[in-house]
Design a protein around this motif. Structure first.
Motif, PDB file in Angstrom:
ATOM      1  N   GLU A 219       0.859  -1.179   0.000  1.00 38.62           N
ATOM      2  CA  GLU A 219       0.000   0.000   0.000  1.00 38.62           C
ATOM      3  C   GLU A 219       0.896   1.230   0.000  1.00 38.62           C
ATOM      4  O   GLU A 219       1.841   1.314   0.783  1.00 38.62           O
ATOM      5  CB  GLU A 219      -0.897  -0.002   1.230  1.00 38.62           C
ATOM      6  CG  GLU A 219      -1.852   1.162   1.266  1.00 38.62           C
ATOM      7  CD  GLU A 219      -2.814   1.037   2.433  1.00 38.62           C
ATOM      8  OE1 GLU A 219      -2.806   1.952   3.264  1.00 38.62           O
ATOM      9  OE2 GLU A 219      -3.536   0.039   2.511  1.00 38.62           O
ATOM     10  N   VAL A 220       0.622   2.154  -0.888  1.00 33.87           N
ATOM     11  CA  VAL A 220       1.405   3.378  -0.990  1.00 33.87           C
ATOM     12  C   VAL A 220       0.502   4.566  -0.699  1.00 33.87           C
ATOM     13  O   VAL A 220      -0.557   4.703  -1.300  1.00 33.87           O
ATOM     14  CB  VAL A 220       2.021   3.528  -2.407  1.00 33.87           C
ATOM     15  CG1 VAL A 220       2.807   4.823  -2.514  1.00 33.87           C
ATOM     16  CG2 VAL A 220       2.895   2.332  -2.739  1.00 33.87           C
ATOM     17  N   GLU A 221       0.931   5.398   0.238  1.00 33.74           N
ATOM     18  CA  GLU A 221       0.208   6.630   0.551  1.00 33.74           C
ATOM     19  C   GLU A 221       1.102   7.794   0.162  1.00 33.74           C
ATOM     20  O   GLU A 221       2.285   7.814   0.484  1.00 33.74           O
ATOM     21  CB  GLU A 221      -0.121   6.705   2.029  1.00 33.74           C
ATOM     22  CG  GLU A 221      -1.126   5.656   2.476  1.00 33.74           C
ATOM     23  CD  GLU A 221      -1.503   5.817   3.936  1.00 33.74           C
ATOM     24  OE1 GLU A 221      -1.663   6.972   4.373  1.00 33.74           O
ATOM     25  OE2 GLU A 221      -1.600   4.792   4.610  1.00 33.74           O
TER      26      GLU A 221
ATOM     27  N   ASP B 139      -5.479  16.868  -8.575  1.00 32.20           N
ATOM     28  CA  ASP B 139      -4.158  16.340  -8.252  1.00 32.20           C
ATOM     29  C   ASP B 139      -4.195  14.828  -8.001  1.00 32.20           C
ATOM     30  O   ASP B 139      -3.332  14.100  -8.465  1.00 32.20           O
ATOM     31  CB  ASP B 139      -3.603  17.066  -7.016  1.00 32.20           C
ATOM     32  CG  ASP B 139      -2.224  16.604  -6.631  1.00 32.20           C
ATOM     33  OD1 ASP B 139      -1.298  16.721  -7.460  1.00 32.20           O
ATOM     34  OD2 ASP B 139      -2.065  16.114  -5.499  1.00 32.20           O
ATOM     35  N   GLU B 140      -5.201  14.355  -7.288  1.00 33.60           N
ATOM     36  CA  GLU B 140      -5.261  12.935  -6.912  1.00 33.60           C
ATOM     37  C   GLU B 140      -5.317  11.994  -8.113  1.00 33.60           C
ATOM     38  O   GLU B 140      -4.548  11.033  -8.180  1.00 33.60           O
ATOM     39  CB  GLU B 140      -6.429  12.672  -5.973  1.00 33.60           C
ATOM     40  CG  GLU B 140      -6.456  11.238  -5.497  1.00 33.60           C
ATOM     41  CD  GLU B 140      -7.556  10.953  -4.504  1.00 33.60           C
ATOM     42  OE1 GLU B 140      -7.884   9.775  -4.359  1.00 33.60           O
ATOM     43  OE2 GLU B 140      -8.080  11.885  -3.878  1.00 33.60           O
ATOM     44  N   PRO B 141      -6.185  12.232  -9.100  1.00 36.46           N
ATOM     45  CA  PRO B 141      -6.192  11.314 -10.254  1.00 36.46           C
ATOM     46  C   PRO B 141      -4.858  11.303 -11.004  1.00 36.46           C
ATOM     47  O   PRO B 141      -4.438  10.256 -11.496  1.00 36.46           O
ATOM     48  CB  PRO B 141      -7.315  11.857 -11.150  1.00 36.46           C
ATOM     49  CG  PRO B 141      -8.149  12.695 -10.268  1.00 36.46           C
ATOM     50  CD  PRO B 141      -7.255  13.216  -9.183  1.00 36.46           C
ATOM     51  N   GLY B 142      -4.195  12.440 -11.072  1.00 34.28           N
ATOM     52  CA  GLY B 142      -2.895  12.479 -11.729  1.00 34.28           C
ATOM     53  C   GLY B 142      -1.866  11.634 -11.005  1.00 34.28           C
ATOM     54  O   GLY B 142      -1.069  10.918 -11.626  1.00 34.28           O
ATOM     55  N   MET B 143      -1.879  11.678  -9.675  1.00 38.41           N
ATOM     56  CA  MET B 143      -0.945  10.875  -8.897  1.00 38.41           C
ATOM     57  C   MET B 143      -1.267   9.395  -9.034  1.00 38.41           C
ATOM     58  O   MET B 143      -0.378   8.565  -9.158  1.00 38.41           O
ATOM     59  CB  MET B 143      -0.974  11.293  -7.429  1.00 38.41           C
ATOM     60  CG  MET B 143      -0.049  10.462  -6.555  1.00 38.41           C
ATOM     61  SD  MET B 143       1.672  10.364  -7.103  1.00 38.41           S
ATOM     62  CE  MET B 143       2.265  11.984  -6.762  1.00 38.41           C
ATOM     63  N   ARG B 144      -2.545   9.045  -9.042  1.00 38.92           N
ATOM     64  CA  ARG B 144      -2.925   7.635  -9.225  1.00 38.92           C
ATOM     65  C   ARG B 144      -2.420   7.105 -10.565  1.00 38.92           C
ATOM     66  O   ARG B 144      -1.897   5.997 -10.652  1.00 38.92           O
ATOM     67  CB  ARG B 144      -4.443   7.465  -9.122  1.00 38.92           C
ATOM     68  CG  ARG B 144      -4.967   7.612  -7.725  1.00 38.92           C
ATOM     69  CD  ARG B 144      -6.459   7.293  -7.677  1.00 38.92           C
ATOM     70  NE  ARG B 144      -6.975   7.519  -6.367  1.00 38.92           N
ATOM     71  CZ  ARG B 144      -6.857   6.660  -5.357  1.00 38.92           C
ATOM     72  NH1 ARG B 144      -6.237   5.513  -5.539  1.00 38.92           N
ATOM     73  NH2 ARG B 144      -7.362   6.934  -4.180  1.00 38.92           N
TER      74      ARG B 144
ATOM     75  N   ALA C 217       0.119   8.244 -12.262  1.00 39.61           N
ATOM     76  CA  ALA C 217       1.581   8.163 -12.187  1.00 39.61           C
ATOM     77  C   ALA C 217       2.026   6.902 -11.456  1.00 39.61           C
ATOM     78  O   ALA C 217       3.042   6.306 -11.801  1.00 39.61           O
ATOM     79  CB  ALA C 217       2.138   9.406 -11.502  1.00 39.61           C
ATOM     80  N   LEU C 218       1.292   6.466 -10.436  1.00 39.21           N
ATOM     81  CA  LEU C 218       1.644   5.255  -9.697  1.00 39.21           C
ATOM     82  C   LEU C 218       1.195   3.986 -10.423  1.00 39.21           C
ATOM     83  O   LEU C 218       1.809   2.934 -10.269  1.00 39.21           O
ATOM     84  CB  LEU C 218       1.031   5.290  -8.295  1.00 39.21           C
ATOM     85  CG  LEU C 218       1.632   6.311  -7.343  1.00 39.21           C
ATOM     86  CD1 LEU C 218       0.831   6.362  -6.052  1.00 39.21           C
ATOM     87  CD2 LEU C 218       3.091   6.007  -7.065  1.00 39.21           C
ATOM     88  N   ASP C 219       0.139   4.066 -11.214  1.00 40.12           N
ATOM     89  CA  ASP C 219      -0.349   2.894 -11.946  1.00 40.12           C
ATOM     90  C   ASP C 219       0.645   2.437 -13.004  1.00 40.12           C
ATOM     91  O   ASP C 219       0.792   1.237 -13.246  1.00 40.12           O
ATOM     92  CB  ASP C 219      -1.696   3.193 -12.616  1.00 40.12           C
ATOM     93  CG  ASP C 219      -2.853   3.183 -11.638  1.00 40.12           C
ATOM     94  OD1 ASP C 219      -2.673   2.676 -10.510  1.00 40.12           O
ATOM     95  OD2 ASP C 219      -3.934   3.690 -11.999  1.00 40.12           O
ATOM     96  N   ARG C 220       1.325   3.352 -13.621  1.00 45.16           N
ATOM     97  CA  ARG C 220       2.251   2.985 -14.698  1.00 45.16           C
ATOM     98  C   ARG C 220       3.375   2.078 -14.212  1.00 45.16           C
ATOM     99  O   ARG C 220       3.581   1.010 -14.774  1.00 45.16           O
ATOM    100  CB  ARG C 220       2.797   4.241 -15.366  1.00 45.16           C
ATOM    101  CG  ARG C 220       1.742   4.930 -16.189  1.00 45.16           C
ATOM    102  CD  ARG C 220       2.269   6.177 -16.836  1.00 45.16           C
ATOM    103  NE  ARG C 220       1.202   6.879 -17.529  1.00 45.16           N
ATOM    104  CZ  ARG C 220       1.155   8.170 -17.689  1.00 45.16           C
ATOM    105  NH1 ARG C 220       2.129   8.934 -17.242  1.00 45.16           N
ATOM    106  NH2 ARG C 220       0.141   8.729 -18.330  1.00 45.16           N
ATOM    107  N   PRO C 221       4.126   2.472 -13.161  1.00 42.51           N
ATOM    108  CA  PRO C 221       5.176   1.549 -12.699  1.00 42.51           C
ATOM    109  C   PRO C 221       4.598   0.264 -12.108  1.00 42.51           C
ATOM    110  O   PRO C 221       5.206  -0.799 -12.200  1.00 42.51           O
ATOM    111  CB  PRO C 221       5.961   2.351 -11.665  1.00 42.51           C
ATOM    112  CG  PRO C 221       5.167   3.552 -11.363  1.00 42.51           C
ATOM    113  CD  PRO C 221       4.193   3.739 -12.477  1.00 42.51           C
ATOM    114  N   ALA C 222       3.398   0.333 -11.522  1.00 42.77           N
ATOM    115  CA  ALA C 222       2.789  -0.875 -10.970  1.00 42.77           C
ATOM    116  C   ALA C 222       2.541  -1.887 -12.087  1.00 42.77           C
ATOM    117  O   ALA C 222       2.773  -3.092 -11.913  1.00 42.77           O
ATOM    118  CB  ALA C 222       1.483  -0.530 -10.259  1.00 42.77           C
ATOM    119  N   ARG C 223       2.087  -1.437 -13.252  1.00 41.56           N
ATOM    120  CA  ARG C 223       1.847  -2.356 -14.379  1.00 41.56           C
ATOM    121  C   ARG C 223       3.153  -2.996 -14.846  1.00 41.56           C
ATOM    122  O   ARG C 223       3.169  -4.150 -15.259  1.00 41.56           O
ATOM    123  CB  ARG C 223       1.168  -1.628 -15.519  1.00 41.56           C
ATOM    124  CG  ARG C 223      -0.326  -1.401 -15.287  1.00 41.56           C
ATOM    125  CD  ARG C 223      -1.032  -0.993 -16.569  1.00 41.56           C
ATOM    126  NE  ARG C 223      -0.409   0.143 -17.218  1.00 41.56           N
ATOM    127  CZ  ARG C 223      -0.814   1.405 -17.085  1.00 41.56           C
ATOM    128  NH1 ARG C 223      -1.848   1.691 -16.319  1.00 41.56           N
ATOM    129  NH2 ARG C 223      -0.199   2.373 -17.730  1.00 41.56           N
TER     130      ARG C 223
END
Length: 51
Positions: free
Chosen positions: A15-17, A32-37, A39-45
């Motif tokens: 879990e990343v906060e 801001d929140e959707p942009g950060m999500r 950004a984190l989804d790309r490396p997770a994939r």
């Protein structure tokens, strides 16, 4: 703007906060929140593979 990243174990996953504080004028938290999500989804994939 201040960003602090915290990671913790959660049911076999990580879990990343990433709370943002003092956003610059003109950047709304709800934008801001959707942009950060995204950004984190790309490396997770890359790590997890496609869903």
């Amino acid at each position: 703007m201040s960003v602090t990243t915290t990671r913790s174990g959660a049911d076999g996953a990580t879990e990343v906060e990433v709370p943002h504080r003092d956003l610059p004028e003109g950047i709304r938290p709800q934008d801001d929140e959707p942009g950060m999500r995204t950004a984190l989804d790309r490396p997770a994939r890359l790590v997890e593979g496609p869903a």
